[in-house]
Design an enzyme around this catalytic site. Structure first.
Site, PDB file in Angstrom:
ATOM      1  N   HIS A 506       0.391  -1.749   0.480  1.00  0.00           N
ATOM      2  CA  HIS A 506       0.002   0.183  -0.070  1.00  0.00           C
ATOM      3  C   HIS A 506       1.175   0.821  -0.315  1.00  0.00           C
ATOM      4  O   HIS A 506       1.293   1.292   1.351  1.00  0.00           O
ATOM      5  CB  HIS A 506      -0.802  -0.038   1.373  1.00  0.00           C
ATOM      6  CG  HIS A 506      -1.491  -1.083   1.501  1.00  0.00           C
ATOM      7  ND1 HIS A 506      -2.971  -1.336   2.613  1.00  0.00           N
ATOM      8  CD2 HIS A 506      -1.731  -2.225   0.616  1.00  0.00           C
ATOM      9  CE1 HIS A 506      -2.954  -2.035   2.093  1.00  0.00           C
ATOM     10  NE2 HIS A 506      -2.660  -2.994   1.357  1.00  0.00           N
TER      11      HIS A 506
HETATM   12  C1  FAD Z   1      -0.175  -9.452  -0.763  1.00  0.00           C
HETATM   13  C2  FAD Z   1      -1.069  -8.604  -1.334  1.00  0.00           C
HETATM   14  C3  FAD Z   1      -2.322  -7.942  -0.178  1.00  0.00           C
HETATM   15  C4  FAD Z   1      -3.070  -7.324  -0.787  1.00  0.00           C
HETATM   16  N1  FAD Z   1      -4.289  -7.403  -0.466  1.00  0.00           N
HETATM   17  C5  FAD Z   1      -4.739  -6.011  -0.583  1.00  0.00           C
HETATM   18  C6  FAD Z   1      -6.447  -6.114  -0.219  1.00  0.00           C
HETATM   19  O1  FAD Z   1      -6.591  -7.353   0.646  1.00  0.00           O
HETATM   20  N2  FAD Z   1      -6.656  -4.763  -0.505  1.00  0.00           N
HETATM   21  C7  FAD Z   1      -5.962  -4.301  -1.001  1.00  0.00           C
HETATM   22  O2  FAD Z   1      -7.225  -2.842  -1.455  1.00  0.00           O
HETATM   23  N3  FAD Z   1      -5.023  -3.946  -1.544  1.00  0.00           N
HETATM   24  C8  FAD Z   1      -4.518  -5.018  -1.126  1.00  0.00           C
HETATM   25  N4  FAD Z   1      -2.936  -5.150  -2.273  1.00  0.00           N
HETATM   26  C9  FAD Z   1      -3.008  -3.827  -3.080  1.00  0.00           C
HETATM   27  C10 FAD Z   1      -3.514  -4.670  -4.114  1.00  0.00           C
HETATM   28  O3  FAD Z   1      -2.512  -5.344  -4.983  1.00  0.00           O
HETATM   29  C11 FAD Z   1      -2.631  -2.829  -5.108  1.00  0.00           C
HETATM   30  O4  FAD Z   1      -2.910  -1.516  -4.939  1.00  0.00           O
HETATM   31  C12 FAD Z   1      -2.966  -3.127  -6.542  1.00  0.00           C
HETATM   32  O5  FAD Z   1      -2.874  -4.720  -7.014  1.00  0.00           O
HETATM   33  C13 FAD Z   1      -2.091  -2.236  -7.556  1.00  0.00           C
HETATM   34  O6  FAD Z   1      -2.690  -2.714  -8.697  1.00  0.00           O
HETATM   35  P1  FAD Z   1      -2.109  -1.211  -9.920  1.00  0.00           P
HETATM   36  O7  FAD Z   1      -2.485  -2.344 -11.213  1.00  0.00           O
HETATM   37  O8  FAD Z   1      -1.234  -0.312  -9.674  1.00  0.00           O
HETATM   38  O9  FAD Z   1      -0.510  -1.905  -9.792  1.00  0.00           O
HETATM   39  P2  FAD Z   1       0.092  -4.102  -9.930  1.00  0.00           P
HETATM   40  O10 FAD Z   1      -0.630  -4.788  -9.431  1.00  0.00           O
HETATM   41  O11 FAD Z   1       1.462  -4.014  -9.100  1.00  0.00           O
HETATM   42  O12 FAD Z   1       0.685  -4.214 -11.497  1.00  0.00           O
HETATM   43  C14 FAD Z   1       1.291  -3.664 -11.549  1.00  0.00           C
HETATM   44  C15 FAD Z   1       2.150  -4.203 -13.035  1.00  0.00           C
HETATM   45  O13 FAD Z   1       3.085  -3.461 -13.990  1.00  0.00           O
HETATM   46  C16 FAD Z   1       4.178  -4.503 -13.982  1.00  0.00           C
HETATM   47  N5  FAD Z   1       5.708  -3.696 -13.822  1.00  0.00           N
HETATM   48  C17 FAD Z   1       5.797  -2.756 -13.333  1.00  0.00           C
HETATM   49  N6  FAD Z   1       7.141  -2.062 -13.694  1.00  0.00           N
HETATM   50  C18 FAD Z   1       7.254  -2.328 -14.775  1.00  0.00           C
HETATM   51  C19 FAD Z   1       8.097  -2.765 -15.844  1.00  0.00           C
HETATM   52  N7  FAD Z   1       9.283  -1.659 -15.671  1.00  0.00           N
HETATM   53  N8  FAD Z   1       7.442  -2.917 -17.114  1.00  0.00           N
HETATM   54  C20 FAD Z   1       7.114  -3.895 -17.362  1.00  0.00           C
HETATM   55  N9  FAD Z   1       5.672  -4.160 -16.350  1.00  0.00           N
HETATM   56  C21 FAD Z   1       6.135  -3.643 -14.831  1.00  0.00           C
HETATM   57  C22 FAD Z   1       4.578  -5.267 -12.920  1.00  0.00           C
HETATM   58  O14 FAD Z   1       4.693  -6.880 -13.241  1.00  0.00           O
HETATM   59  C23 FAD Z   1       3.081  -5.687 -12.388  1.00  0.00           C
HETATM   60  O15 FAD Z   1       2.699  -6.763 -12.811  1.00  0.00           O
HETATM   61  C24 FAD Z   1      -2.274  -6.392  -1.451  1.00  0.00           C
HETATM   62  C25 FAD Z   1      -0.985  -6.488  -2.211  1.00  0.00           C
HETATM   63  C26 FAD Z   1      -0.350  -7.305  -1.936  1.00  0.00           C
HETATM   64  C27 FAD Z   1       1.477  -7.585  -2.102  1.00  0.00           C
END
Ligand code: FAD
Ligand code: SF4
Lengths: 584, 267
Positions: A506
């Site tokens: 987070h």
């Molecule tokens: C164990 C765990 C439990 C969680 N539980 C909760 C919960 O219960 N409730 C809640 O609200 N949130 C929770 N979260 C947080 C939640 O998962 C994130 O807020 C959310 O998934 C973020 O989404 P996003 O698309 O912004 O980023 P991400 O899901 O991190 O996606 C980013 C993607 O970009 C890719 N990427 C990054 N850098 C590069 C690069 N340079 N080149 C190519 N690809 C790249 C990564 O591989 C990834 O697939 C949890 C997180 C974890 C780790």
């Protein structure tokens, strides 16, 4: 040499919730999209029979591979930063679906107060209430404006919940009823009610029943198998990008996900982004994917690193307070905002602690945000106190009362005895931005491709520590009421410092949003003020951290950003200048 | 010393007499004796593709199956392994509740883990400069030698040998021959970082040792620890159960027979 690839309408970094939502909305509107994802190609099939604590929770099979890229961290501007070397200290998303595959599914909305925190604080307490070091600001948007997008995300992700008795207004109820109730949850609910608080069930993305979302994707009913957090769901019962938005985008035939594609830079001419430069990590070749719009959806650290490394926008300088990229880093920190609280040990009660689901539990909002009067308190923002039954797995859960040694005969006896006889409640607290908590490029350490790592500096302010103390005290009160025979209550010391752990995932800031380019990097459609065909989406645009888990709010803003992208592709220009009508 | 002898295989034969050919493998695991050899079954076994048909073989001979995997991949000196046995057993001793670390297979589990990618920190960031001067480094920078230039395998080797050395210095016996009190005294000093080590703090080595012991006691049996799911049985953790939908609301404690991933994946 860098090989140029044929132009597409949109190129996106990352296939998590944010990248997936952008891809679904853009392809549904007829645009073609390429997602560049550094991680492996993963499908739901990869998660069948996934109940392996060692592989996923201890060897972090789904998390970012830190040998390729990591962050460095320090807890004071006067120190040298050290790299985060192993996943015990960083659980960040990787592979198709990103962290949205291995999240718990706790699915809160944030409060109206959060989006207008500065003006609401001044209005209620006067300007002097805001600490000197604070850089808190309004977001340039109100809860009411965001509400339709909240609704859209909740319906896409099958959120199961019940009305919060003291929550903000909703245009519609949750698409699914809350999950089943366990004795553990009943105990928490009863105790908090007895104390005069307002418990309600945590809304969750673990679907309480089989459900088909508005895009036509089906999410199965959860069977409470307790392998959610850090795992992909065995049964397709936890809403994740693979089974929802990415699936929707796939069906249009207009999306390509390119895996093993590590994005290094945004190519641009200073005014306009041309595309993304990435390395195919299976061959080492470099490519430039050209596109009309470029979307950074690689989570906070990647988004900020790409902006700084590509020299887009003005980097934040903590000494002068000038600049914006890297500013207002906040988060839920392990030894301050969560994972601390009160653990109760019960002599005669035995709970089915090994059952559960990632988002299952109950909480109270009596101390969230500004719900409590802060006039006589030495902190702003608050905490929600929750009990969550995500399922205790045996390697990680060996809690013993404080007077038991950490290993040996006594330890074995008590860790076994109390395994199903202890409950933990925790206050998850907000964290407000301050001048000295920010991100920039590390002067020493490099990633696997030779580019600088992102450096994170986190200084806890007095008010953050005071807030954490208040939260723990509340947990103690509630756990006592729950009838624990013995308690471990965490102590938050006045000199507690950031412990270099990036475990909660987070995290926020770096390219924050606002109503004007004076105090923000992006508008409320996550569009860069300085480069109109570049959208930087996700927690990176949040000016501060609330006391709630972020993903529903991230999802809501991703829907709003996608609307902005479509508008931009049609009309060009800054899409926030004339606010859009939400096309429902 | 007996310890200098070449290590024996599970049937007491010296290593060089072992034949890893298919037939001898079969003999050693007792499958031939059981009269159950068949091409398809055997092929399945070697590829790990057990199907329902040969479940009974594995069950009849479960202990022999374990013994075959109880050979050292990482540790080359028997003495290092003996110290590891003694140390893990102190962390999780056998008692009236059930087996301790040794009977749960913990030392062999650790040996296998150190021989794999965890042992060489494969997915960790491994670029210099390291915070080798650990006093100067921020003490909260991560336990388990995170900032050390040593990989986990090296940390284990150095730690186990240091414990042995400490025992000989203090009590004039090797660590594995020391009394329980003596072993506990040494381990307590390591935990409290009262013993000087090079390249990593004694307390960080101890954190790794404790973590790995708990992993070996409670991991899925497929990794060579938690033999016969005895660790889970002690803790009343039922393992890889598919669904708790029918129990989740009940006030009663659910006493369930544990299920391993081998049972769960069922193929
Ligand atoms: C164990 C765990 C439990 C969680 N539980 C909760 C919960 O219960 N409730 C809640 O609200 N949130 C929770 N979260 C947080 C939640 O998962 C994130 O807020 C959310 O998934 C973020 O989404 P996003 O698309 O912004 O980023 P991400 O899901 O991190 O996606 C980013 C993607 O970009 C890719 N990427 C990054 N850098 C590069 C690069 N340079 N080149 C190519 N690809 C790249 C990564 O591989 C990834 O697939 C949890 C997180 C974890 C780790
Ligand atoms: S608890 Fe429910 S949502 Fe979580 S992994 Fe199991 S079935 Fe899926």
């Amino acid at each position: 040499m860098v090989k140029q690839l044929k132009k597409v309408d949109a190129v996106i970094v990352g296939s998590g919730w944010v990248g997936g939502i952008a891809a679904a909305e853009l392809t549904k509107a007829g645009y073609n999209v390429v997602i560049l994802e550094r991680g492996k190609n993963k499908k739901h099939e990869d998660y069948i029979g996934t109940k392996d604590e060692l592989r996923y929770s201890k060897r972090y099979d789904l998390m970012q591979e830190l040998n390729k890229d990591t962050i460095t961290s320090r807890n004071s501007m006067s120190k040298e930063a050290i790299p985060v070397r192993n996943n015990m200290n960083a659980r960040l998303g990787n592979h198709t679906g990103g962290a949205g595959v291995h999240w718990n599914g706790i699915a809160f909305r944030w409060l109206p107060y959060d989006f207008e925190i500065y003006s609401k604080t001044v209005e209620r307490y006067g300007k002097d209430k805001i600490p000197k070091e604070s850089t808190m600001q309004d977001w340039g948007i109100t809860y009411d404006e965001l509400e339709p997008y909240y609704d859209q995300y909740e319906k896409t992700a099958a959120i199961s919940g019940e009305e919060n008795p003291i929550g903000p207004p909703r245009s519609d109820k949750y698409p699914n009823p809350p999950m089943k109730e366990t004795p553990n949850i009943r105990l928490f609910t009863k105790a908090t009610k007895a104390l005069g608080y307002h418990p309600y069930r945590i809304p969750s993305a673990n679907a309480s029943q089989t459900y088909t979302n508005p895009d036509g994707e089906t999410i199965n009913g959860c069977v409470y198998c307790a392998f959610c957090e850090e795992y992909g769901c065995d049964f397709g019962a936890k809403a994740d990008p693979i089974g929802t938005v990415l699936k929707t985008a796939h069906k249009t035939g207009k999306m390509e996900i390119r895996n093993d594609a590590f994005v290094n830079r945004v190519s641009h001419d200073g005014k306009k982004a041309n595309g993304l430069i990435y390395t195919d990590t299976t061959t080492g070749e470099e490519f430039e994917q050209l596109a009309d719009i470029v979307v950074l959806a690689g989570f906070v650290f990647t988004n900020t690193k790409l902006l700084l490394h590509s020299k887009i926008g003005q980097p934040y300088d903590p000494k002068t307070g000038q600049g914006i990229i890297g500013k207002n880093f906040t988060g839920h920190f392990n030894n301050l905002s969560t994972y601390i609280g009160a653990r109760g040990f019960f002599e005669d009660k035995k709970f089915n602690n090994f059952m559960g689901a990632g988002g299952m539990g109950a909480t109270i909002d009596d101390f969230s945000g500004d719900n409590e009067d802060h006039t006589n308190l030495d902190f702003l923002h608050g905490y929600e106190v929750h009990y969550s039954q995500l399922g205790s797995r045996p390697i990680a859960n060996n809690a013993v009362p404080y007077d038991t040694p950490g290993w040996g005969k006594e330890f074995k006896k008590n860790s076994i005895k109390y395994y199903n006889r202890n409950l933990f409640i925790t206050p998850q607290s907000g964290f407000l931005p301050n001048k000295n908590t920010y991100m920039d490029l590390d002067p020493i350490y490099k990633d696997a491709l030779g580019n600088p790592l992102l450096r994170v500096t986190v200084e806890y302010a007095k008010q953050d520590i005071a807030r954490a103390k208040a939260g723990v005290a509340r947990c103690e009160e509630i756990m006592k009421e729950m009838g624990a025979d013995k308690m471990n209550v965490d102590v938050v010391k006045d000199d507690t410092v950031f412990d270099h752990k990036f475990y909660t995932d987070h995290f926020f800031g770096g390219a924050i949003m606002g109503a004007s380019p004076k105090n923000s990097a992006v508008n409320t459609y996550s569009q860069m003020w300085d480069m109109e065909n570049l959208f930087v989406v996700g927690g990176s645009s949040f000016p501060h951290n609330s006391n709630y888990n972020p993903t529903v709010t991230i999802g809501a803003f991703a829907y709003r950003a996608a609307e902005g992208m479509i508008k931009f592709l049609k009309e060009g220009g800054n899409v926030a200048v004339k606010p859009l009508e939400k096309n429902a | 010393m007996a310890d200098q002898q070449p290590p024996k295989d599970v049937n007491g034969k010296p290593q060089h007499e072992q034949d890893l050919g298919r037939r001898n493998f079969l003999k050693n695991t007792g499958l031939v004796a059981g009269g159950l050899v068949g091409g398809s079954i055997f092929g399945g076994l070697l590829t790990g593709g057990l199907d329902k048909k040969n479940d009974n073989i594995a069950k009849n001979d479960s202990n022999k199956g374990i013994e075959v995997t109880q050979a050292r991949q990482f540790f080359t000196r028997h003495q290092d392994f003996k110290v590891l046995n003694a140390a893990t057993e102190q962390i999780l001793p056998e008692d009236e509740l059930g087996p301790g670390a040794i009977k749960l297979g913990v030392p062999y589990y650790i040996d296998k883990q150190l021989a794999g990618r965890w042992g060489v920190n494969a997915y960790d960031y491994r670029q210099a400069p390291y915070a080798i001067d650990l006093k100067a480094a921020d003490q909260t920078a991560g336990p388990g030698g995170e900032q050390s230039i040593l990989d986990r395998g090296m940390i284990f080797l150095l730690g186990l040998r240091k414990m042995d050395e400490e025992s000989q210095k203090r009590f004039e016996v090797t660590f594995d021959k020391a009394t329980e009190e003596q072993q506990i005294e040494i381990m307590t000093d390591f935990e409290a970082n009262k013993v000087k080590m090079k390249g990593v703090k004694a307390s960080e080595y101890f954190i790794l040792l404790k973590q790995a012991t708990l992993e070996g006691a409670y991991c899925d049996p497929l990794y060579g620890g938690n033999i016969n799911m005895e660790g889970w049985k002690m803790k009343e953790f039922p393992g890889a159960v598919a669904s708790y939908a029918n129990y989740i609301e009940s006030d009663d404690f659910a006493k369930l027979d544990p299920v391993s991933l081998r049972d769960y994946q069922g193929h």
